[in-house]
Design an enzyme around this catalytic site. Structure first.
Site, mmCIF file in Angstrom:
data_model
loop_
_atom_site.group_PDB
_atom_site.id
_atom_site.type_symbol
_atom_site.label_atom_id
_atom_site.label_comp_id
_atom_site.label_asym_id
_atom_site.label_seq_id
_atom_site.Cartn_x
_atom_site.Cartn_y
_atom_site.Cartn_z
ATOM 1 N N GLU A 1 -14.092 57.052 -48.227
ATOM 2 C CA GLU A 1 -14.608 58.160 -47.438
ATOM 3 C C GLU A 1 -13.845 58.322 -46.128
ATOM 4 O O GLU A 1 -13.408 57.351 -45.523
ATOM 5 C CB GLU A 1 -16.098 57.954 -47.144
ATOM 6 C CG GLU A 1 -16.972 57.777 -48.378
ATOM 7 C CD GLU A 1 -16.981 58.996 -49.276
ATOM 8 O OE1 GLU A 1 -16.516 60.063 -48.856
ATOM 9 O OE2 GLU A 1 -17.458 58.873 -50.418
ATOM 10 N N CYS A 2 -13.732 59.577 -45.688
ATOM 11 C CA CYS A 2 -13.048 59.881 -44.434
ATOM 12 C C CYS A 2 -14.012 59.859 -43.257
ATOM 13 O O CYS A 2 -13.615 60.122 -42.126
ATOM 14 C CB CYS A 2 -12.382 61.253 -44.515
ATOM 15 S SG CYS A 2 -13.576 62.608 -44.653
ATOM 16 N N GLY A 3 -15.272 59.560 -43.509
ATOM 17 C CA GLY A 3 -16.264 59.521 -42.439
ATOM 18 C C GLY A 3 -17.242 60.671 -42.480
ATOM 19 O O GLY A 3 -18.366 60.553 -42.005
#
EC number: 1.8.4.8
Length: 244
Positions: free
Chosen positions: A238-240
């Site tokens: 995940e990128c956040g």
């Protein structure tokens, strides 16, 4: 399924929120993707927004949600490091689908960040997380606030990674309702939808990319690799934006 009170749910601890939404999620699992979008628009509060990274299969959720809710704001968090093909894909889909595109970026430029912090994406998990906080999370939080969003649609799917395998259709994230209409779709269903509606995969799909983000943290798929391993050097999926 009855209407839900966002303010009341936000007062609950996270576990209690999940339990409070369990019955609704059980019913949403029975609906198709279009039915989930329609239900959300009828029962969840506005303003409504849709986020997209304009990745490999982005055309599906963009088309699906936009045809039911034309002119819905589409949030793109642009790091400044996307592939040239991605920027062209953004222009193509925005024109084809008549998207109401809203682009958000970090308050500091990519050059400023590199001068101050170096190449954060080369600094392990901690560096990647800081990079994502600056370039993805903060711009998304700002977008949700400025657009007065209370219901957020996104195109995540359980099949994409272990971190997404147990996600529900409906949750609360960043204080707003989050709806994942195609959460249970597999790759075949994605392909069939694209074919049916005359839509295309991201251009890099034909070059062997299963997932596309920034140029410096995206790898072409190779035999033996999972989709997760093609992003962030296999350290993160995940990128956040979809964590928390």
């Amino acid at each position: 399924m009855s209407k839900l009170d966002l303010n009341a749910l936000n007062e609950l601890p996270k576990v209690d929120r999940i339990l409070a939404l369990a019955e609704t999620n059980a019913e949403l699992e029975k609906l198709d993707a279009e039915g989930r979008v329609a239900w959300a628009l009828d029962n969840l509060p506005g303003e409504y927004v849709l986020s997209s990274s304009f990745g490999i299969q982005a055309a599906v959720s963009l088309h699906l949600v936009n045809q039911i809710r034309p002119d819905i704001p589409v949030i793109l968090t642009d790091t400044g490091y996307l592939f040239p093909e991605t920027y062209r894909f953004i222009d193509e889909l925005t024109d084809k689908l008549k998207l109401n595109l809203k682009v958000y970026r970090a308050t500091e430029s990519a050059a400023w960040q590199e001068a101050r912090y170096g190449k954060l994406w080369e600094q392990g998990v901690e560096g990647i997380e800081k990079y994502n906080d600056i370039n993805k999370v903060e711009p998304m939080n700002r977008a949700l606030k400025e657009l007065n969003a209370q219901t957020w649609f996104a195109g995540l799917r359980r099949e994409q990674s272990g971190s997404r395998a147990n996600l529900p259709v409906l949750a609360i994230q960043r204080g707003v309702f989050k709806v994942l209409p195609i959460i249970d779709w597999d790759n075949r269903t994605i392909y069939q939808y694209l074919q049916k509606h005359g839509l295309k995969y991201h251009p890099l799909w034909d070059e062997g990319y299963l997932s596309v983000g920034d140029t410096h943290t995206t790898r072409k798929w190779e035999p033996g690799m999972s989709e997760e391993e093609t992003r962030f050097f296999g350290l993160k999926r995940e990128c956040g934006l979809h964590e928390g």
